[in-house]
Scaffold this motif. Structure first.
Motif, short mmCIF file in Angstrom:
data_model
loop_
_atom_site.label_atom_id
_atom_site.label_comp_id
_atom_site.label_asym_id
_atom_site.label_seq_id
_atom_site.Cartn_x
_atom_site.Cartn_y
_atom_site.Cartn_z
N GLN A 1 0.82 -1.20 0.00
CA GLN A 1 0.00 0.00 0.00
C GLN A 1 0.86 1.26 0.00
OE1 GLN A 1 -3.21 0.26 -0.43
NE2 GLN A 1 -3.13 2.51 -0.29
N LYS B 1 2.27 1.81 -3.46
CA LYS B 1 1.23 2.34 -4.36
C LYS B 1 1.00 3.83 -4.10
CE LYS B 1 -1.38 -1.95 -5.09
NZ LYS B 1 -2.68 -2.65 -4.85
N GLU B 2 0.97 4.22 -2.82
CA GLU B 2 0.79 5.63 -2.50
C GLU B 2 1.96 6.46 -3.00
OE1 GLU B 2 0.02 6.14 1.63
OE2 GLU B 2 -1.82 4.94 1.61
#
Length: 309
Positions: A36, A39-40
């Motif tokens: 995550q 991805k950020e």
């Protein structure tokens, strides 16, 4: 929103590990949490940093550029933290790299002296070959490296500490042919067929080849991982080797049958230095540790020259 240091650390860990699972273990988070964050990071930068493959990842071209910059940023942040810890000089945590042909001889004496100066000093030592240590220094994993010159890297700064000369070591029978004219012994007189060296990658092996005038290993080979192994072999008559003065006291005590001879002047030698990143913060810690290492090294060298005039 700008990338966070946590995201940069996770991305560097991912690049180093080559996969999300191994990277997550390295930074002690779950794989979904690390994924995550990556991805950020990609969303904030507006580029894809990695290609997800069935068995790992591969950095994209933008990812390679971001990795270079991320390493630089994290190194600078590490330097900032170390500078704050060492505001008063030699204190806090010190991450020191030392080459294997120096570490076992110099460190016991030098570390004792360092701790005597400041019991709160947290010393972390890594022993490895020169190339690995300098990579760790450039990437901020080490604060300083004790190794032999030259470096050939303009991004690194070296403070010469002391000279460590080489002597010829072997059994008495192997050294007997040179005993007729010991004051005229030259490194080039050592036959390549008799010369035993350390593994490739050890700077001492390259220096031995250079001082003996040999362009490559050719038949000069052994692949020993330590000076102690070399000394044990040559003391039993299995060839000759070049031994640095720094190791004389320890290795002759362990191998009482070892014979030694000095070369004629100018004696072959290596220059040992304390190396750090050029431009890294220094509030006196490098001079302080350099002084301790120099004193310990010069003491061992003086003992060697008294033992073998």
């Amino acid at each position: 929103m700008s990338p966070s240091l946590k995201q940069l650390r996770y991305f560097v860990a991912l690049a180093d590990a080559g996969g999300f699972g191994r990277a997550a273990e390295t930074v002690h988070v779950t794989q979904p949490a690390l994924s995550q964050q990556i991805k950020e990071l990609e969303g904030q930068l507006g580029v894809r940093l990695v290609d997800r493959l069935p068995r790992g990842i591969q950095l994209t071209r933008p990812g390679q550029e971001v990795l270079t910059r991320a390493r630089r940023i994290l190194t600078e942040v590490g330097d900032l933290a170390q500078a704050a810890q060492r505001a008063g000089g030699l204190s806090g945590r010190l991450r020191l790299g030392v080459i294997p042909t120096v570490a076992p001889y110099l460190l016991p004496l030098a570390l004792t002296q360092l701790r005597a100066r400041d019991l709160s000093l947290d010393i972390r030592v890594r022993e490895a070959q020169t190339g690995d240590l300098l990579d760790g220094l450039r990437q901020g994993r080490l604060d300083a490296v004790l190794c032999a010159l030259p470096l050939g890297d303009p991004d690194l700064s070296a403070e010469p500490l002391f000279e460590d000369r080489f002597v010829l070591a072997g059994s008495r029978a192997r050294l007997a042919p040179f005993a007729e004219a010991p004051d005229r012994l030259r490194p080039a007189e050592v036959s390549p067929d008799q010369l035993l060296l350390l593994d490739e990658g050890h700077c001492l092996a390259d220096q031995a080849l250079e001082v003996c005038g040999l362009p490559a290993r050719r038949q000069v080979d052994l692949g020993a991982s330590s000076l102690a192994t070399l000394v044990g072999l040559v003391s039993e008559g299995f060839g000759l080797t070049l031994l640095p003065e720094l190791a004389l006291r320890a290795e002759t005590a362990a191998a009482p049958d070892l014979a030694l001879m000095r070369f004629a002047a100018p004696e072959p030698a290596r220059q040992l230095a304390l190396v750090r990143r050029r431009g890294s913060s220094d509030d006196g810690w490098s001079k302080a540790i350099g002084a301790v290492l120099r004193q310990a090294g010069e003491g061992l060298v003086a003992q060697a020259r008294a033992q073998l005039p």
